[in-house]
Every structure is written in structure tokens, then in C-alpha cells.
Write an enzyme that holds these catalytic residues in place. Structure first.
Site, mmCIF file in Angstrom:
data_model
loop_
_atom_site.group_PDB
_atom_site.id
_atom_site.type_symbol
_atom_site.label_atom_id
_atom_site.label_comp_id
_atom_site.label_asym_id
_atom_site.label_seq_id
_atom_site.Cartn_x
_atom_site.Cartn_y
_atom_site.Cartn_z
ATOM 1 C CD GLU A 3 -1.319 -2.164 2.362
ATOM 2 O OE1 GLU A 3 -0.070 -2.314 2.443
ATOM 3 O OE2 GLU A 3 -2.129 -2.799 3.062
ATOM 4 C CG ASP B 3 22.649 21.078 -30.048
ATOM 5 O OD1 ASP B 3 23.250 20.635 -31.038
ATOM 6 O OD2 ASP B 3 22.275 22.258 -29.956
ATOM 7 C CG ASP C 132 20.995 25.368 -26.314
ATOM 8 O OD1 ASP C 132 20.920 24.723 -27.385
ATOM 9 O OD2 ASP C 132 21.897 26.203 -26.079
ATOM 10 C CG ASN D 20 4.154 -12.168 6.223
ATOM 11 O OD1 ASN D 20 4.926 -12.956 6.775
ATOM 12 N ND2 ASN D 20 4.279 -10.855 6.340
ATOM 13 C CG ASN E 80 -1.304 -5.163 6.207
ATOM 14 O OD1 ASN E 80 -0.337 -5.929 6.214
ATOM 15 N ND2 ASN E 80 -2.468 -5.483 5.673
ATOM 16 C CG ASP F 133 1.410 0.148 5.207
ATOM 17 O OD1 ASP F 133 2.110 -0.658 4.559
ATOM 18 O OD2 ASP F 133 0.160 0.144 5.190
#
Length: 984
Positions: free
Chosen positions: A370, A413, A718, A786, A811, A815
Site C-alpha cells: 500500500e 546538442d 537548448d 506471509n 499492515n 507501512d
């Protein structure tokens, strides 16, 4: 009313009689009579006829006329892409497949009354979108501040009173119709207030503010590199062409940029001065036409309908888009498969029905990273903020920072990026080709006294380079007395200084003067009768002239800009000198000049090579010039390895991809060639696909048929001529003083011309990508383990191994601590090679380490059965839930510590953010179940035996992780080893 050229195709005054009917050919295409397109395309018009058509005159427009035309034609500005508002930016930040699937999971969670999971997912998505929106908004404000640094005024002649154009009013018109002549005053006005018919003045260093027709000019040279890529200034001068079709000197087939009487918006004055009339402004200019169609139009022709351009940043997916989309769809397949698998397995083996749906959704959410949107956005935003804090790099589009870290080819360039657009002396040699100081000496005499006596408004760049090279002998130059000077003339292409020495000045009244002529080799050689080599003069016959022409061609092919130097002795006279005196000269030799490199260009190219980034030069310049610059930069082009545009035209895309992969320099490139080269490098020749790799192994290829896999390509430019390539590449880079439209089209803006800033940006991109990759590897491998263990335990146990609320809290803990990855410091190994998020590599990684994690979880299952169920612990299910909860958090902490990238070299003595997060996660895992919050979440205290057995499992799991990580590092070590570093 502005009339079209068809009305002046005849002769005499009849050419301007009458007015065009609506819809007639007299009105240019697009319905705008003042577009200027017809005037640009009609070389048969004289300056007088152009002024008549524009209803203007040598003294310009009146203020009233200018105001009326401003209302009619609009401001002299290219329609800019309007910056998106914050709400639209927020909505746009949600447009990726992974964010979409997260929102779908939130809806499913809400549908099964799992409101906690739904709210957490929604909050994470919103936080990610807000972070991305604010980062891009700050970048937009920074680039807007850069635009304020660009000069925006022009010197225009305007008359205060009303009236006609005076001297160019139509013949036969009554005197009262001509109005009163008013004096014209020159003043500065904003560039956006210019209108067709305005008469403006140009001086050295001025930007050309619109498309112009020259009326008068003195030694005017213009840099058109932003439009054409040609670094050498182009001579511009008025051309009066008869309007009756006889004796025309202008070629109707010639390109617009080759027309000497026309100057175009986007170019700049290198030297000289001029007065010109404005032909076209705003969206009607050639500059705007190029901007409107950046990927397929001829920059020398006006574009079609004059309407504001619809800008798209690019038509293809960038490296970031490809990586995120590939990873997202891989995860989507896993998440779509997991809930049905859980439901079917529980229904078949345990007879459970829809009551397991919340658990199935919780398992799918548990598999989902998440935090991915938040981690990605935070890591990129942090890298962009660190670059912006240094004031050198502004990242306008956050994913572009990932693309910078992923590039393995940087196309650039030459003019204005690798070079300073300023010449410096390279050599001085005689007619025999041997080094000699005499040509430089006389060239410096010419430059000094031409500048002193001609009263030029500013020194010419070539004269400055010659005088700078002769600075040590400046006292010798002052030994001459300047008599007269004829400044450089773009038509005759020479300059002349007449001098005499102090000894000659002290002698008789009638002595000798020395004419010193310097200019283009072919023009000076036409005026020479003799050549001086080794102190002796020889006559120039046909064979000698052919030999000199070959010498000039050889040195020019080597990238030098040559000036021939000749002298002549003349009897002193008091009358003026004229160009006719430049005859019977003695050639003393040549001076060669080259473009000065940007101070940091060589170091930047070497640094990029150490990072595994190949630098390729794409320019419109001469092949010899490009080869010379590449040699000075340390870029090995090899013999004959400069690819020219005429050869590119005959290649297929696959052939071009193979040839471009081993070519360093490309010369004589138009904007379309640059875009095609960049596209070929990005796509490769098909051998990067699975079928292509199989075909490559099956077929024996020759050395000239080297496979070209797809590359991640950046482009640095440029000028307007770089726009198509900027749109075709993965990430576009432009310096601050690039033309406005190029800076707007770029994804990254360099606040200064220090090219080392690109190396800093590449490193910042690789750091951010390494942190994102570390998060994905660790999180997905842990989550997969898991999920596998939870599915297995769920089928073996008569109850759910973890409750949905416990999965949600777990979770949340994961997180919270995983945000530390966005602030981590990856080790040097992660910065050596281009960093790309490859779904296939990620899938192999998470499969191997996920199975190892599942084994540890299943071992914990056995420990729990032994320590809780077997010992008759009164907690029962609650104790089992607590044990699995604790083990999951501790194994996650162990994985974070052991698998993160470059932990030893990155952390040093001070603890890093990941170490602090690991400690916090372990503390929560150990203390939450026995705390007062444990019973509320359905968890009970664990027996001491469990902790001892869990410690044994963790030790074995850590040893297995360390072994697998070492094996993985050894297998991938050749891919991350630094390549050879070329010496600049």
C-alpha cells in the site's frame, strides 16, 4: 490591410492598385492577412514593396497604428502551455494502474464492511497524490521564476502623430492623404508589444524578437543555432531584388534560413547592427511553427493553421511509466488471484463460505504494498528537493528523476551545451601548412586597428579570440600606427586595416602603408598574387592555388574555422582606402579557431562514463567540427565514426538502431534526424525482446551487425531544433538560458551551464530508484511469504490464523516503518550503473526470498503448536494470534535490516533511518500483545517457552537470509561493476 505578393507580381505602380476580394488568393492561407508567411516566401519583393504591403515606412508606424495592429494580431508571444491547476494535477497524479487497483481494493474493503482497511488505503492514496502535486507545483513555480530572467524588450521606431507611411506612400495619392511627417523616436518597448510593420533596431547581443526583413545593416552576423544547430554565425545583409522577374539575385528554392535579408525569432545578433521591419509576430513566426509541430515539420517552412499549440509532454511511455506499469500489472495479477484462491480453499477443505470473504480481502490487502505510491512519491520528491536546494537542477516532472537514474545513453546538442559558442585560437600556420607565428601577428594587427578605427558597436567574436591569443605580444601591436580600416563586410567577407610602423612615420612624408587583410580563405585567396613561406615570396599559379585549396579543405574537415591573412605594401597616400585596394596581396598564412568547450563539459562526460552512461553528440554542425569537439571531450569516435544525416536517410530503423548504438557523433542533423536517432536508440532493433534474444543466439552475427537492445535515453538541448528530440526521449534536459519553448518542453532544467549538475541529477535519480527498489524487494518478498504461510495455516487450523483487524494493524505497522526507505542512503554499488525497475528481475527476487520467508513463518507455526497448543496454554486462539503477530513483525524487521541495499557502507557510524525503523518495529512486535491493547485486538500474553523457540527460528532465518543475499550479490556483481572510464 496587408496584401499578398501576388498583387505586386507585375511592374510599376499598378502592382499595388486595388484591394483583394474576400477569399481571393491575395489573402494568405489561414485568413490572416498579416501573417507574414507570404512575405517570407516571396524573395522577389524589394524592401520598398515589403514596406508598402505592410503600410509602413522607414520611420516606422505611428502609435495609433501600432495600437490598432496589436488589437488585430495579438501580442508577440508564442502561446504557452497554461500551467495546470492543483485540482487537475491531483486528478492526474491518480492515473496509474497501481493507484487504480488500490482504490478498487478500498471499495471492496468497504463493501465487506472492512472500513478500517478502506480508510487506510484511501488515506495512503491521497497522501501520495498530494505529495506529487505539491512537488510538481513547486517545480512549475521555479521554472516560471527562471522565465523572468530573460530579456523582454526591443528597440522600436515609433512616430507620435497619425499619418501614412510618408516616403513609401502609394504613388499618385493626394498630398493630404499622406499626412504630416512626424519625427520617429527610438525607444524600448516590451517584446510582446511588437506588431507587423514596426521598424526596429538590432545591436550586438540582441535577441531577434520577431521575423524580420532587413532594411539596413552594418557587419551584421546572426547566430541561428537555436533554429538550425549551426554554430557559426551567419552573415545577414539587405538584398534589393527587382520585382519584374529579371536579374533576381534571390533563389526562390533556397531555404528560409539561407536568405540573407531575413532574420527569425529565436536567433540572436553576434556582431554588427541593423534596422529591420517586422514581418510576422507571435504564432505566425517560423519559431512558433516549429514549436507547434515539434516532431514532424520542416523548421525552415511556416507551419499550417495558426492556432495555439496543444502540448503533450511526449507521445511515448517513459522508462518510469514502463517500470511502474509492469510492476503494477504483476501485482494486480497476484491480488486478483488471491481472494478467489482463499475462498475456494476454505470452502473445499473447511466447508467455510462467504464468512471468510473479509479474511480473503485482508490477505489480498496484506499482499499489496500500500505504501508504494507514498514511497515512490516521497523518494522522488525528496531527491528533487535536494537538487533544487542546491540551486542547480529543477525537476519539473517527478518521474523524470527516476528516468535520469535509469538513462544509459545521454544524447546532447553541441552548440551551447558542450561548447560556449565562443571561438578560441587553435593554430597559426603558413601557406606550406607548417606552424608559423606570422599569420597570428598580422591577424592581431588587423583585429586591433579594425576595432580601433572602424568604431564598431562591439568587438567581433573572432577578433576578440585573435587578440586574446596575441595578448603576450600586445606591445608589438602598438608599434603600428593605424591609418584606416574597412570593417568586415558580409558580402566581400573580408576586413582590412591600413597601418604603418613608427619608423615609417618618422621618415619622409611619403612613405609606405601596409594593408592587412583578414577574412574567409576563398575570398582572401582571390585577392592574392603571391604567398610567403619561410621568408620568401612565390607567385601563386594554378597548381599552388589548388594546393592551398586542399590545405584549407583538410583543416576545415578537421573542425577548424579558418581565417586567411594577407598583406600588401602600398605607397602612402592621404586619400581614403576602398575595397578595390584589396588586390595583389601576399598570403602570409592562416589562423585556425575552434569553439571553446564549456568549462565543465569534459569532466561531466568522464563522470557520466563512470556511471555507465554513454554520451552521444547530435548536431547540425560540420562533421570535422563534431569530431574535434569529441576528441577534446575524451569521447572516442574512432576513425570515420561520425555519422552524417545523408547516410541516416538511407537506413531502416533497425539498421539505424544498430549503427547508432556504436556511434558517438552525428553531424548535419536536422530536428527530424535527431528525433529519429533518439527513437531508434530507445526502441533498439528488436533483439531486446524475448524473441529477439532467441534469434540473436540462434543466428551468427557479423561484427557490423551488432545487436542493439532498447536503451533509456536522455536528451540535453537548448534550441528550437532540439524540440522533436526532447519529445522523443525518455527524459529531456535543458539549460536555463535555452529558448523558452525548449525550456518548457524539458522535464529537467539546469539552473546554470555547469554540466556536472547532470551527474548530480543522475546520482539523485539512482538514489531514489534504489530506495524504491529496496522497498519493493523487501516488502513484496515479506508479504508473499506471509500470504503463503497464512494460506497454509488457514487450511490446517480450525480457526483463522489472524483476524482481519490484526492483519490491518500489522499492515499499519509495516507501512509506518517502511516510509524510512524513502530517506535511506543506498551504498555505492547502487549508484554505479543505471537503475531501472525491471518487473522480471523483481519477480525472481520476491519469489526466492518470499519462499524463504514462508518457510520461517511455517516454522513459527510449528513452534506455536508446540508452545501454545501442546502446552495447554489457556490463551488458545488469542495466544496463537499474538504469537504469529509478534513473529511477523520481528521477521519483517530482520528482513529490513539484512536485505536493504548497501547497509554497511551507507550507515557508517551513525544509525540510519532504516535502523531506527527496525528497532521501533521490533519493540511494537514484542510489547503490543502483552499490553492493554492486546485483548482489544484479540491477542493474549505468550508463554516464555515461545520466545526461546522464536529466537532459534529467527537465528536460523537470519542465517538463511544472509546466505541467500550473499549468493544474490555474487550473481549480480558483474552487472553492477563499474565500466572502464575514458580519460578526457
Amino acid at each position: 490591410m496587408v496584401w499578398a505578393p501576388e498583387q505586386v507580381a507585375g511592374s510599376g505602380t499598378a502592382r499595388t492598385e486595388g484591394k483583394p476580394e474576400p477569399g481571393s488568393p491575395a489573402v494568405p492561407a489561414g485568413g490572416r492577412a498579416g501573417s507574414g508567411a507570404a512575405l517570407r516566401d516571396a524573395p522577389g519583393l524589394t524592401a520598398l514593396e515589403v514596406l508598402r504591403l505592410l503600410e509602413s515606412g522607414p520611420r516606422g508606424l505611428t502609435e495609433a497604428q501600432a495600437e490598432a495592429r496589436l488589437l488585430r494580431y495579438g501580442e508577440n508571444a508564442v502561446p504557452e502551455r497554461r500551467p495546470s491547476g492543483r485540482p487537475w494535477r491531483f486528478v492526474r497524479s491518480l492515473r496509474d494502474p497501481f493507484t487504480t487497483v488500490l482504490l478498487c481494493l478500498a471499495l471492496v474493503s468497504a463493501a465487506v464492511a472492512s472500513w478500517g482497511a478502506a480508510c487506510v488505503i484511501a488515506v495512503l492514496v491521497v497522501v501520495s497524490a498530494v505529495l506529487r502535486t505539491s512537488g510538481e507545483y513547486r517545480a512549475e513555480r521555479s521554472t516560471a521564476a527562471l522565465r523572468e530572467l530573460i530579456a523582454t524588450t526591443a528597440t522600436v521606431q515609433r512616430r507620435a502623430g497619425a499619418g501614412a507611411a510618408g516616403p513609401v506612400a502609394r504613388a499618385g495619392a493626394p498630398a493630404r492623404a499622406r499626412g504630416t511627417a512626424q519625427g520617429a523616436a527610438a525607444r524600448e518597448i516590451p517584446v510582446d508589444q511588437l506588431v507587423p510593420g514596426d521598424v526596429i533596431r538590432l545591436g550586438p547581443g540582441d535577441l531577434v524578437p520577431a521575423d524580420l526583413r532587413l532594411l539596413r545593416a552594418s557587419g551584421l552576423t546572426v547566430r541561428q543555432a537555436p533554429l538550425t544547430g549551426e554554430s557559426a554565425p551567419v552573415a545577414k545583409y539587405p538584398v534589393e531584388v527587382p520585382g519584374d522577374g529579371a536579374g533576381r539575385t534571390a533563389d526562390r528554392g533556397a531555404g528560409l534560413f539561407e536568405r540573407p535579408e531575413l532574420c527569425f525569432q529565436g536567433s540572436s545578433v553576434a556582431s554588427g547592427s541593423a534596422t529591420a521591419v517586422v514581418l510576422a509576430t507571435g504564432a505566425d513566426t517560423v519559431f512558433a511553427g516549429t514549436y507547434r509541430q515539434p516532431s514532424g515539420t520542416d523548421t525552415g517552412r511556416p507551419a499550417g493553421p495558426r492556432k495555439p499549440p496543444r502540448r503533450s509532454r511526449r507521445s511515448r511511455e517513459s522508462a518510469f511509466d514502463r517500470s511502474v506499469n509492469g510492476i503494477s500489472w504483476t501485482l494486480i495479477r497476484f491480488m486478483l488471484l488471491t481472494p478467489p484462491l482463499v475462498l475456494m480453499a476454505n470452502a473445499a477443505l473447511r466447508g467455510r463460505g462467504l464468512e471468510t470473504l473479509p479474511f480473503a480481502v485482508a490477505v489480498a490487502v496484506g499482499l499489496t504494498p500500500e505504501m508504494l505510491p507514498v514511497i515512490v512519491t516521497t523518494a522522488l520528491a525528496r531527491g528533487a528537493a535536494l537538487l533544487a536546494r542546491g540551486g542547480e537542477v529543477i525537476v519539473k516532472r517527478l518521474p523524470a528523476l527516476h528516468d535520469l537514474g535509469a538513462i544509459d545513453v545521454l544524447c546532447t546538442d553541441k552548440t551551447g551545451t558542450l561548447t560556449q559558442d565562443r571561438p578560441v585560437l587553435d593554430c597559426s600556420f603558413g601557406p606550406d601548412g607548417r606552424p608559423a607565428p606570422e599569420p597570428l601577428h598580422w591577424a592581431a594587427v588587423n583585429s586591433l586597428w579594425t576595432l580601433q578605427l572602424a568604431e564598431l558597436p562591439t568587438p567581433d567574436a573572432l577578433d576578440e579570440a585573435v587578440l586574446e591569443a596575441a595578448e603576450d605580444a600586445f606591445e608589438e601591436l602598438l608599434a603600428y600606427e593605424g591609418i584606416a580600416a574597412l570593417p568586415f563586410d558580409p558580402v566581400r567577407r573580408t576586413s582590412c586595416a591600413v597601418v604603418r610602423t613608427e619608423a615609417a612615420a618618422a621618415g619622409p612624408r611619403l612613405g609606405t602603408h601596409t594593408l592587412v587583410v583578414k577574412g574567409a580563405p576563398e575570398d582572401v585567396l582571390e585577392r592574392c598574387a603571391r604567398a610567403r613561406a619561410g621568408g620568401a615570396d612565390t607567385e601563386l599559379d594554378g597548381a599552388a592555388r589548388e594546393g592551398l585549396a586542399r590545405l584549407v579543405a583538410e583543416r576545415t574537415a578537421d573542425g577548424l574555422r579558418l581565417l586567411a591573412v594577407a598583406v600588401a605594401e602600398r605607397p602612402a597616400r592621404s586619400g581614403p582606402y576602398t575595397p578595390s585596394d584589396e588586390r595583389g596581396l601576399t598570403l602570409v598564412g592562416f589562423v585556425g579557431l575552434r569553439d571553446a568547450l564549456a568549462p565543465t563539459a569534459a569532466a561531466a562526460c568522464a563522470a557520466l562514463a563512470r556511471r555507465g552512461v554513454a554520451v552521444k553528440v547530435l548536431t547540425g554542425d560540420h562533421p570535422g567540427t563534431v569530431a574535434h569537439v569529441c576528441r577534446e571531450l575524451g569521447l572516442d569516435t574512432g576513425p570515420g565514426a561520425v555519422l552524417t544525416a545523408d547516410r541516416i536517410d538511407g537506413l531502416t530503423d533497425a539498421e539505424l538502431a544498430r549503427l547508432a548504438a556504436r556511434t558517438t557523433a552525428f553531424a548535419r542533423c536536422t530536428p527530424e534526424h535527431k528525433a529519429r536517432i533518439v527513437g531508434a536508440l530507445r526502441a533498439g532493433d528488436g533483439t531486446g525482446t524475448r524473441k529477439g534474444r532467441a534469434a540473436r543466439k540462434a543466428a551468427a552475427r557479423t561484427e557490423t551487425d551488432v545487436p542493439a537492445p532498447p536503451r533509456t535515453v536522455g536528451f540535453l538541448g537548448d534550441g528550437v531544433n532540439d524540440l522533436p528530440a526532447l519529445h522523443a526521449c525518455d527524459v529531456g534536459v535543458a539549460p536555463r538560458d535555452a529558448v523558452d519553448v525548449t525550456r518548457e518542453a524539458a522535464d529537467v532544467v539546469l539552473a546554470s551551464k555547469d554540466l556536472n549538475a547532470i551527474d548530480d541529477a543522475v546520482l539523485a535519480g539512482r538514489r531514489s530508484t534504489a530506495n524504491i527498489a529496496t522497498y519493493l524487494r523487501i516488502t513484496l518478498s515479506s508479504n508473499l511469504g506471509n500470504v503463503i504461510a497464512m494460506l497454509g495455516a488457514g487450511l490446517l487450523l480450525p480457526f483463522l490464523p489472524m483476524l482481519p483487524a490484526q492483519v490491518l494493524v500489522q499492515n499499519l505497522c509495516f507501512d509506518a516503518v517502511q516510509l524510512a526507505f524513502a530517506f535511506d542512503r543506498p551504498g555505492p554499488a547502487a549508484l554505479r550503473r543505471p537503475a531501472v525497475l525491471r518487473p522480471a528481475d523483481l519477480l525472481r527476487y520476491i519469489t526466492g526470498f518470499g519462499l524463504l520467508n514462508a518457510a520461517a513463518d511455517l516454522a513459527t507455526f510449528g513452534v506455536l503448536v508446540l508452545a501454545v497448543q501442546g502446552s495447554g496454554h489457556p490463551g488458545g486462539q488469542d495466544a496463537f494470534h499474538a504469537g504469529w503477530f509478534t513473529e511477523n513483525l520481528l521477521t519483517q524487521a530482520l528482513v529490513m535490516y539484512l536485505l536493504r541495499t548497501g547497509r554497511r557502507s551507507a550507515e557508517g557510524r551513525a544509525p540510519g533511518p532504516v535502523c531506527a525503523a527496525v528497532c521501533a518495529l521490533a519493540v511494537v512486535g514484542l510489547l503490543l500483545p502483552p499490553s492493554p491493547l492486546g485483548p482489544l485486538l484479540g491477542m493474549a500474553a505468550l508463554p516464555p517457552l515461545y520466545y526461546g523457540l522464536l529466537a532459534a527460528v529467527l537465528v536460523l532465518y537470519g542465517a538463511g537470509l544472509a546466505w541467500a543475499k550473499a549468493r544474490y550479490d555474487r550473481r549480480t556483481a558483474p552487472e553492477t561493476a563499474p565500466g572502464p572510464v575514458p580519460q578526457p
